[in-house]
Scaffold this motif. Structure first.
Motif, PDB file in Angstrom:
ATOM      1  N   GLU A 138       0.982   4.129  -3.030  1.00  0.00           N
ATOM      2  CA  GLU A 138       0.753   5.549  -2.783  1.00  0.00           C
ATOM      3  C   GLU A 138       1.940   6.382  -3.294  1.00  0.00           C
ATOM      4  O   GLU A 138       1.749   7.409  -3.941  1.00  0.00           O
ATOM      5  CB  GLU A 138       0.549   5.796  -1.293  1.00  0.00           C
ATOM      6  N   ASN A 155       1.823   6.581  -7.030  1.00  0.00           N
ATOM      7  CA  ASN A 155       0.811   7.546  -7.448  1.00  0.00           C
ATOM      8  C   ASN A 155       1.366   8.968  -7.364  1.00  0.00           C
ATOM      9  O   ASN A 155       1.195   9.765  -8.290  1.00  0.00           O
ATOM     10  CB  ASN A 155      -0.437   7.398  -6.577  1.00  0.00           C
ATOM     11  N   GLU A 207       0.828  -1.210   0.000  1.00  0.00           N
ATOM     12  CA  GLU A 207       0.000   0.000   0.000  1.00  0.00           C
ATOM     13  C   GLU A 207       0.861   1.258   0.000  1.00  0.00           C
ATOM     14  O   GLU A 207       0.552   2.229  -0.699  1.00  0.00           O
ATOM     15  CB  GLU A 207      -0.941   0.005   1.203  1.00  0.00           C
ATOM     16  N   ASP A 208       1.933   1.244   0.769  1.00  0.00           N
ATOM     17  CA  ASP A 208       2.839   2.392   0.816  1.00  0.00           C
ATOM     18  C   ASP A 208       3.468   2.647  -0.551  1.00  0.00           C
ATOM     19  O   ASP A 208       3.510   3.786  -1.026  1.00  0.00           O
ATOM     20  CB  ASP A 208       3.931   2.156   1.866  1.00  0.00           C
TER      21      ASP A 208
END
Length: 58
Positions: free
Chosen positions: A47, A50, A43-44
């Motif tokens: 992000e 992105n 998830e890190d």
């Protein structure tokens, strides 16, 4: 807060490797703590990837 600019290709490669590591951990019945740690790492990286793409657009 200051954010470091990162290269999307480097992050994408790291994300691919971490997803592969997560899949291997699942197949080897890793404990929940390990899976949660890998998931949080994924998830890190998603992000950060992105943000890196957003930085390229600016």
């Amino acid at each position: 807060m200051y954010r470091q600019y990162e290269k999307p290709n480097t992050l994408k490669e790291a994300l691919t490797n971490l997803k592969r590591e997560y899949q291997i951990a699942l197949e080897n019945n890793a404990d929940n703590e390990t899976l949660i740690g890998l998931h949080d790492g994924i998830e890190d990286l998603e992000e950060r990837l992105n943000f890196a793409y957003q930085d390229m657009e600016e």
